[in-house]
Design a protein around this motif. Structure first.
Motif, short mmCIF file in Angstrom:
data_model
loop_
_atom_site.label_atom_id
_atom_site.label_comp_id
_atom_site.label_asym_id
_atom_site.label_seq_id
_atom_site.Cartn_x
_atom_site.Cartn_y
_atom_site.Cartn_z
N MET A 1 0.84 -1.20 0.00
CA MET A 1 0.00 0.00 0.00
C MET A 1 0.87 1.25 0.00
SD MET A 1 -2.53 1.50 2.97
CE MET A 1 -1.10 1.82 3.99
N ASP A 2 0.59 2.17 -0.92
CA ASP A 2 1.25 3.46 -0.94
C ASP A 2 0.39 4.43 -0.15
OD1 ASP A 2 2.34 5.94 -1.46
OD2 ASP A 2 2.79 5.51 -3.55
N ALA A 3 0.71 4.59 1.13
CA ALA A 3 -0.14 5.39 2.01
C ALA A 3 -0.24 6.84 1.54
CB ALA A 3 0.39 5.34 3.44
N ASP A 4 0.88 7.40 1.04
CA ASP A 4 0.84 8.79 0.59
C ASP A 4 -0.11 8.96 -0.58
OD1 ASP A 4 2.65 9.52 2.50
OD2 ASP A 4 4.40 9.42 1.18
N ALA A 5 -0.04 8.04 -1.57
CA ALA A 5 -0.92 8.13 -2.74
C ALA A 5 -2.38 7.94 -2.33
CB ALA A 5 -0.52 7.08 -3.78
N LEU A 6 -2.61 7.03 -1.40
CA LEU A 6 -3.97 6.78 -0.96
C LEU A 6 -4.54 7.98 -0.21
CD1 LEU A 6 -6.33 4.89 -0.78
CD2 LEU A 6 -5.23 3.75 1.15
N LEU A 7 -3.74 8.55 0.67
CA LEU A 7 -4.20 9.72 1.42
C LEU A 7 -4.47 10.90 0.49
CD1 LEU A 7 -1.88 9.51 4.54
CD2 LEU A 7 -4.36 9.31 4.54
N THR A 8 -3.61 11.09 -0.50
CA THR A 8 -3.82 12.16 -1.48
C THR A 8 -5.12 11.95 -2.23
OG1 THR A 8 -1.43 12.49 -1.73
CG2 THR A 8 -2.85 13.32 -3.49
N ALA A 9 -5.37 10.70 -2.63
CA ALA A 9 -6.59 10.39 -3.36
C ALA A 9 -7.83 10.64 -2.51
CB ALA A 9 -6.55 8.94 -3.83
N LEU A 10 -7.78 10.28 -1.25
CA LEU A 10 -8.95 10.40 -0.38
C LEU A 10 -9.15 11.81 0.15
CD1 LEU A 10 -8.54 7.11 1.70
CD2 LEU A 10 -10.05 7.50 -0.24
N ALA A 11 -8.13 12.65 0.03
CA ALA A 11 -8.21 14.00 0.60
C ALA A 11 -9.20 14.89 -0.15
CB ALA A 11 -6.83 14.65 0.60
N ASP A 12 -9.45 14.59 -1.41
CA ASP A 12 -10.38 15.40 -2.20
C ASP A 12 -11.82 15.08 -1.79
OD1 ASP A 12 -12.23 15.74 -4.69
OD2 ASP A 12 -10.48 17.01 -5.08
N PRO A 13 -12.62 16.08 -1.42
CA PRO A 13 -14.00 15.82 -0.98
C PRO A 13 -14.84 15.09 -2.03
CG PRO A 13 -13.37 18.05 -0.41
CD PRO A 13 -12.28 17.52 -1.29
N ALA A 14 -14.66 15.42 -3.31
CA ALA A 14 -15.44 14.76 -4.36
C ALA A 14 -15.07 13.29 -4.45
CB ALA A 14 -15.19 15.46 -5.70
N ARG A 15 -13.78 12.97 -4.34
CA ARG A 15 -13.37 11.56 -4.39
C ARG A 15 -13.82 10.82 -3.13
NH1 ARG A 15 -8.74 13.85 -7.18
NH2 ARG A 15 -7.49 13.94 -5.27
N TRP A 16 -13.78 11.50 -2.01
CA TRP A 16 -14.24 10.87 -0.77
C TRP A 16 -15.74 10.53 -0.86
CZ3 TRP A 16 -12.39 8.36 3.12
CH2 TRP A 16 -13.15 8.17 4.27
N ARG A 17 -16.51 11.40 -1.52
CA ARG A 17 -17.94 11.13 -1.72
C ARG A 17 -18.13 9.88 -2.58
NH1 ARG A 17 -23.02 10.40 -0.44
NH2 ARG A 17 -24.54 11.13 -1.97
N LEU A 18 -17.32 9.72 -3.60
CA LEU A 18 -17.42 8.54 -4.45
C LEU A 18 -17.05 7.27 -3.68
CD1 LEU A 18 -15.84 9.96 -7.74
CD2 LEU A 18 -18.27 9.52 -7.27
N VAL A 19 -16.03 7.37 -2.84
CA VAL A 19 -15.65 6.22 -2.02
C VAL A 19 -16.81 5.81 -1.11
CG1 VAL A 19 -14.16 5.49 -0.10
CG2 VAL A 19 -13.17 6.63 -2.09
N ALA A 20 -17.48 6.79 -0.51
CA ALA A 20 -18.61 6.50 0.36
C ALA A 20 -19.74 5.83 -0.41
CB ALA A 20 -19.10 7.78 1.03
#
Length: 274
Positions: free
Chosen positions: A1-20
């Motif tokens: 797991m690339d924690a930095d890449a994952l955190l960067t990806a999840l930090a965007d509110p729009a992407r976090w909404r898609l994850v949810a």
């Protein structure tokens, strides 16, 4: 797991909404765009970003591309974050000391209403040390050994003068322990004088920590008494305050914790001399 890449990806509110949304069930791009109230091209870009970060996967079904959430990277990230929280919350660790100091700060700042507010106040410390009185004396008076213990846990001695004789000069400066190149601000500076120096028996000195403007915050009268035991040395220390200023509260708040940590380091240094 690339924690930095994952955190960067999840930090965007729009992407976090898609994850949810994908946590509920796999969904096609068009439906995800509708539910997220976003345009489909932008939604596709966000999903591609999440896929590159390894948090979602996709497959084409007919004319649609269906996206699904990959739970393992999130669980791995949760474990990493939990580990960080456990490190911060460890019993007796630096965060606990930080919180104790914060409580002491509130108390002392509330009491520091006028000059002299802490005059006559004393702090008493006792340590039973493994080394002989002669060895302990060396650690109390030799600069090369003093630098091993004469600061709290998160600081290091960056400048030291200690003349172990009556009227001998003392200069102590310290920095953060991680400030290797000295680019950060000096954490503290004090100057004083030795009052009494009886090898293996008693060391007394006055030391005044300085405020940012260079004036003394207060004067500490520190008296070390050494007594031999069958296995080492009993060390009793009295730390008495005079000349306290209103601005000395931040210093005085840290005496019990900080000086106590220093004496614990002294005990360890005497136990494992170099």
């Amino acid at each position: 797991m690339d924690a930095d890449a994952l955190l960067t990806a999840l930090a965007d509110p729009a992407r976090w909404r898609l994850v949810a949304l994908l946590a509920e069930r796999p969904r096609p791009v068009g439906v995800l765009a509708q539910l997220a109230e976003a345009r489909q091209p932008q939604t596709t870009k966000h999903l591609q970003h999440l896929e590159r970060a390894g948090v979602v996967t996709s497959q084409r079904t007919g004319q649609r591309r269906i996206y699904a959430l990959k739970s393992t990277p999130l669980r791995d990230l949760a474990a990493v974050l939990g580990g960080l929280a456990d490190t911060a919350d460890q019993a007796g660790g630096p965060r606990e000391t930080y919180d104790r100091y914060g409580q002491s700060l509130d108390t002392e700042r509330g009491a520091a209403e006028q000059p002299g507010w802490a005059d006559g106040r004393t702090f008493d410390f006792h340590r039973t040390l493994a080394g002989s009185p002669d060895l302990v004396w060396r650690h109390l008076t030799e600069p090369s050994l003093l630098t091993r213990w004469w600061t709290p846990d998160d600081l290091r001695v960056s400048e030291l003068v200690f003349e172990a004789r009556p009227e001998g000069r003392i200069v102590l400066q310290y920095r953060d322990t991680d400030d290797a190149d000295g680019s950060d601000q000096v954490a503290g500076h004090g100057e004083g004088v030795v009052v009494d120096a009886r090898p293996g028996e008693r060391l007394a000195y006055r030391l005044s920590p300085h405020l940012p403007d260079g004036s003394p915050a207060f004067t500490a009268h520190v008296d070390f008494g050494l007594r031999p035991t069958g296995t080492g040395t009993d060390l009793d220390v009295q730390y008495r305050i005079t000349g306290s200023t209103v601005d000395s509260a931040d210093f005085i708040a840290g005496i019990e914790i900080g000086f106590g940590q220093s004496l614990d380091k002294l005990a360890a240094a005497v136990r494992t001399p170099r």
